[in-house]
Design a protein around this motif. Structure first.
Motif, PDB file in Angstrom:
ATOM      1  N   ALA A  26     -42.070  56.582 -47.775  1.00  0.00           N
ATOM      2  CA  ALA A  26     -42.388  57.945 -47.342  1.00  0.00           C
ATOM      3  C   ALA A  26     -41.122  58.792 -47.228  1.00  0.00           C
ATOM      4  CB  ALA A  26     -43.112  57.904 -45.995  1.00  0.00           C
ATOM      5  N   LYS A  27     -40.064  58.199 -46.688  1.00  0.00           N
ATOM      6  CA  LYS A  27     -38.780  58.906 -46.535  1.00  0.00           C
ATOM      7  C   LYS A  27     -38.218  59.309 -47.899  1.00  0.00           C
ATOM      8  CE  LYS A  27     -34.063  58.084 -44.853  1.00  0.00           C
ATOM      9  NZ  LYS A  27     -33.155  57.096 -44.200  1.00  0.00           N
TER      10      LYS A  27
ATOM     11  N   ASP B 219     -44.253  61.557 -40.069  1.00  0.00           N
ATOM     12  CA  ASP B 219     -43.153  60.882 -39.374  1.00  0.00           C
ATOM     13  C   ASP B 219     -41.860  60.929 -40.190  1.00  0.00           C
ATOM     14  OD1 ASP B 219     -44.892  60.281 -37.353  1.00  0.00           O
ATOM     15  OD2 ASP B 219     -45.240  58.198 -37.984  1.00  0.00           O
ATOM     16  N   ALA B 220     -41.992  60.917 -41.549  1.00  0.00           N
ATOM     17  CA  ALA B 220     -40.806  60.893 -42.398  1.00  0.00           C
ATOM     18  C   ALA B 220     -40.215  62.281 -42.636  1.00  0.00           C
ATOM     19  CB  ALA B 220     -41.146  60.276 -43.759  1.00  0.00           C
TER      20      ALA B 220
ATOM     21  N   THR C 272     -30.943  67.299 -43.129  1.00  0.00           N
ATOM     22  CA  THR C 272     -31.344  66.250 -44.067  1.00  0.00           C
ATOM     23  C   THR C 272     -30.143  65.778 -44.852  1.00  0.00           C
ATOM     24  OG1 THR C 272     -31.874  67.914 -45.736  1.00  0.00           O
ATOM     25  CG2 THR C 272     -33.652  67.206 -44.300  1.00  0.00           C
TER      26      THR C 272
ATOM     27  N   ASP D 131     -30.905  52.386 -48.074  1.00  0.00           N
ATOM     28  CA  ASP D 131     -31.773  52.047 -46.946  1.00  0.00           C
ATOM     29  C   ASP D 131     -32.546  50.743 -47.094  1.00  0.00           C
ATOM     30  OD1 ASP D 131     -30.968  54.368 -45.692  1.00  0.00           O
ATOM     31  OD2 ASP D 131     -32.607  55.562 -46.490  1.00  0.00           O
TER      32      ASP D 131
ATOM     33  N   GLU E  25     -42.091  48.717 -42.487  1.00  0.00           N
ATOM     34  CA  GLU E  25     -40.778  49.319 -42.741  1.00  0.00           C
ATOM     35  C   GLU E  25     -40.677  49.813 -44.182  1.00  0.00           C
ATOM     36  OE1 GLU E  25     -37.376  47.083 -40.398  1.00  0.00           O
ATOM     37  OE2 GLU E  25     -38.787  45.621 -41.235  1.00  0.00           O
TER      38      GLU E  25
ATOM     39  N   GLU F 126     -42.550  53.069 -44.506  1.00  0.00           N
ATOM     40  CA  GLU F 126     -41.772  54.171 -43.921  1.00  0.00           C
ATOM     41  C   GLU F 126     -40.626  54.575 -44.840  1.00  0.00           C
ATOM     42  OE1 GLU F 126     -40.674  52.519 -40.177  1.00  0.00           O
ATOM     43  OE2 GLU F 126     -42.708  52.667 -39.334  1.00  0.00           O
ATOM     44  N   LEU F 127     -40.005  53.596 -45.493  1.00  0.00           N
ATOM     45  CA  LEU F 127     -38.919  53.907 -46.426  1.00  0.00           C
ATOM     46  C   LEU F 127     -39.461  54.653 -47.644  1.00  0.00           C
ATOM     47  CD1 LEU F 127     -36.063  53.757 -47.521  1.00  0.00           C
ATOM     48  CD2 LEU F 127     -36.520  51.397 -48.260  1.00  0.00           C
TER      49      LEU F 127
ATOM     50  N   LEU G 219     -47.692  58.733 -42.072  1.00  0.00           N
ATOM     51  CA  LEU G 219     -46.413  58.286 -42.626  1.00  0.00           C
ATOM     52  C   LEU G 219     -45.551  59.465 -43.052  1.00  0.00           C
ATOM     53  CD1 LEU G 219     -47.400  55.239 -44.876  1.00  0.00           C
ATOM     54  CD2 LEU G 219     -45.776  55.182 -42.980  1.00  0.00           C
ATOM     55  N   MET G 220     -46.151  60.409 -43.757  1.00  0.00           N
ATOM     56  CA  MET G 220     -45.392  61.545 -44.273  1.00  0.00           C
ATOM     57  C   MET G 220     -44.943  62.476 -43.145  1.00  0.00           C
ATOM     58  SD  MET G 220     -45.336  60.488 -47.264  1.00  0.00           S
ATOM     59  CE  MET G 220     -44.271  61.768 -47.927  1.00  0.00           C
TER      60      MET G 220
END
Length: 250
Positions: free
Chosen positions: A193-194, A239-240, A248, A178, A187, A190-191, A236-237
């Motif tokens: 957190a993902k 949304d992720a 998943t 990613d 960004e 967000e990555l 953040l978490m």
């Protein structure tokens, strides 16, 4: 075979290995997940805290992220007491450079200095390696935003994104898929957190168990360090996190 050669850091095994140094590296894999991501306009670090309690005074306790100077900070994985000693040395070295030369210390120079110190603890009898790895993030005029990883052996390397701690193989696989050049700090957050959602042992991680920080360039062009507030981390978490019915990726 290892039993005969693992009592001292100064004794090589017949295969050319230093078992005590390797054992120190294994201690890192027991620590909470720690992620570093380099973006175009900043660099972010995020880490999972293992010590959580509603009785803990969070304003006086840090487990993962530590500021080194105005434009550098680090994340730690491993034995926190070992990390405290090295963090104090990092801060002192950075401050001495500013006092002597009147400008901030280059990031790579600071990382090199602490790695030389760590390597010395693998070479002399009566000492044990520091059981801690760092992700060092920062900015200098020569090379811009940078991210480095150090390990107990004294090695260091520069990265675009990196993960240490528990489930680091899963995290690295996700980062390889990613991460892309030209990412902005939002960004990158967000990555991170993902990736943490995939590596942590809870389905709904919150700010109580996480620390996020970044060094970034403001719209005015100033380089600043800041840590994210609990509300920002929780958003953040949330949304992720996988939505209900969403499959998943493994």
């Amino acid at each position: 075979m290892a039993r005969r050669y693992d009592s001292r850091t100064t004794t090589f095994s017949p295969e050319g290995r230093l078992y005590q140094v390797e054992y120190a590296m294994e201690a890192i894999n027991l620590a909470g997940s720690t992620i570093g991501i380099l973006a175009e306009d900043g660099v972010i670090l995020a880490g999972e805290k293992k010590t959580t309690s509603k009785l803990l005074d969070q304003s006086k306790q840090h487990e993962k992220l530590f500021q080194l100077d105005t434009s550098m900070f680090c994340a730690v994985a491993g034995i926190t007491s070992d990390a405290n000693i090295l963090i104090n040395k990092l801060r002192l070295t950075a401050a001495q450079h500013v006092y002597t030369f009147g400008e901030g210390m280059p990031v790579e120079e600071l990382v090199t200095s602490i790695c030389d110190y760590k390597q010395g603890y693998t070479q002399f009898g009566g000492l044990r390696p520091f059981g801690v790895s760092f992700l060092v993030a920062g900015y200098d005029e020569a090379h811009g935003f940078q991210l480095y990883h150090t390990d107990p052996s004294g090695n260091f390397s520069g990265w675009k994104s990196y993960a240490i701690g528990i489930n680091n193989n899963t995290a690295m696989q996700a980062l390889r898929q990613d991460w892309k050049p030209g990412m902005k700090t939002q960004e990158a957050l967000e990555l991170a957190a993902k990736v943490l959602v995939k590596t942590m042992d809870t389905a709904a991680p919150t700010a109580e168990r996480l620390e996020f920080g970044m060094v970034q360039r403001t719209p005015e062009g100033k380089i600043v360090f800041r840590t994210l507030k609990d509300a920002e981390i929780n958003k953040l978490m949330a949304d992720a996190a996988p939505k209900e019915g969403e499959v998943t990726e493994s």
